[in-house]
Design a protein around this motif. Structure first.
Motif, PDB file in Angstrom:
ATOM      1  N   THR A   1     -26.985  26.832 -23.104  1.00 10.78           N
ATOM      2  CA  THR A   1     -25.874  26.458 -21.988  1.00 10.78           C
ATOM      3  C   THR A   1     -25.299  25.461 -22.270  1.00 10.78           C
ATOM      4  O   THR A   1     -23.888  25.110 -22.216  1.00 10.78           O
ATOM      5  CB  THR A   1     -26.703  26.377 -20.615  1.00 10.78           C
ATOM      6  OG1 THR A   1     -27.350  27.645 -20.340  1.00 10.78           O
ATOM      7  CG2 THR A   1     -25.706  25.987 -19.510  1.00 10.78           C
TER       8      THR A   1
ATOM      9  N   ARG B   1     -31.808  26.448 -22.384  1.00 14.34           N
ATOM     10  CA  ARG B   1     -30.895  25.325 -21.940  1.00 14.34           C
ATOM     11  C   ARG B   1     -30.067  24.781 -23.133  1.00 14.34           C
ATOM     12  O   ARG B   1     -28.784  24.324 -22.520  1.00 14.34           O
ATOM     13  CB  ARG B   1     -31.803  24.268 -21.589  1.00 14.34           C
ATOM     14  CG  ARG B   1     -32.714  24.372 -20.148  1.00 14.34           C
ATOM     15  CD  ARG B   1     -31.861  24.449 -19.054  1.00 14.34           C
ATOM     16  NE  ARG B   1     -31.030  23.152 -18.816  1.00 14.34           N
ATOM     17  CZ  ARG B   1     -29.936  22.991 -18.252  1.00 14.34           C
ATOM     18  NH1 ARG B   1     -29.188  24.036 -17.933  1.00 14.34           N
ATOM     19  NH2 ARG B   1     -29.444  21.905 -18.209  1.00 14.34           N
TER      20      ARG B   1
ATOM     21  N   ARG C   1     -22.601  25.874 -25.323  1.00 12.35           N
ATOM     22  CA  ARG C   1     -21.600  26.816 -25.158  1.00 12.35           C
ATOM     23  C   ARG C   1     -20.087  26.304 -25.084  1.00 12.35           C
ATOM     24  O   ARG C   1     -19.511  26.866 -25.927  1.00 12.35           O
ATOM     25  CB  ARG C   1     -21.885  27.543 -23.746  1.00 12.35           C
ATOM     26  CG  ARG C   1     -20.929  28.592 -23.671  1.00 12.35           C
ATOM     27  CD  ARG C   1     -21.263  29.399 -22.429  1.00 12.35           C
ATOM     28  NE  ARG C   1     -20.093  30.241 -22.055  1.00 12.35           N
ATOM     29  CZ  ARG C   1     -20.055  31.810 -22.447  1.00 12.35           C
ATOM     30  NH1 ARG C   1     -21.504  32.130 -23.087  1.00 12.35           N
ATOM     31  NH2 ARG C   1     -19.213  32.580 -21.926  1.00 12.35           N
TER      32      ARG C   1
END
Length: 203
Positions: A77, A74, A80
């Motif tokens: 993500t 997580r 990113r």
């Protein structure tokens, strides 16, 4: 999944193997309980309770790593967009370079610092560590791995390790050093430095 579909022997199917293992475990619980009951009733009940609790809860030992891997996924993500910004700004070469930096270094990169040399040095160390065939289970205070007399004089073509399953079998062995891109044929014996839930998809 593809290997499961290729199984011709229905007795080798995962659900059949799991059910067979569960039957054996339950039979052993009954046997050990019976032996303990010969000593006295209380000991028998205690053995039965402890063994059943162990069987029911043993899988929980993998939960901390499962949640750690899930949280890290997580975070990757969420972070990113920051990595994409640093690549666009030319302070990193590739997106995954981002994961070789600490949070403090990321802040410096966002402020304008070039991190190519830092990432390059750490990536080189990472690539070197990937080639390691043996990870010590324990180290002494001087950084040396303890060895036993059994380790001395071992032939160079002999593989030594710790079995993960009971019993014995003769079959083709496949040595796999890393799960990414690995391939195992049905019936083959897996030989690896170690395995854990990280070898399976987190999804």
């Amino acid at each position: 999944m593809l290997n499961y579909l290729r199984l011709n022997d229905a007795s080798q199917a995962p659900d059949v193997q799991f059910a067979h293992g569960a039957e054996q475990a339950e039979a052993m619980v009954r046997e050990l309980t019976r032996r303990a009951l010969k000593s006295n009733w209380l000991r028998g009940q205690l053995v039965k309770f402890c063994l059943r609790r162990t069987r029911a809860l043993l899988g929980l030992r993998e939960m901390p790593k499962f949640y750690l891997v899930w949280i890290l996924a997580r975070l990757r993500t969420i972070l990113r967009p920051v990595a994409e910004e640093l690549v666009r700004a030319g302070r990193l070469e590739k997106l995954d370079d981002f994961y070789f930096l600490s949070f403090g270094e990321v802040r410096r990169a966002l402020a304008g610092a070039d991190m190519h040399s830092v990432v390059q040095a750490r990536r080189a160390t990472y690539e070197q560590e990937l080639q390691r065939r043996h990870v010590p289970r324990i180290l002494l205070s001087d950084g040396v791995e303890p060895t036993s007399s059994a380790d001395e004089g071992t032939e160079t073509n002999t593989l030594r390790g710790t079995p993960a399953s009971a019993g014995s079998i003769t079959a083709r062995a496949r040595v796999i050093l890393h799960p990414v891109g690995a391939h195992l044929e049905p019936g083959e014996i897996l030989v690896a430095p170690s395995t854990d839930p990280g070898w399976t998809p987190s999804s």
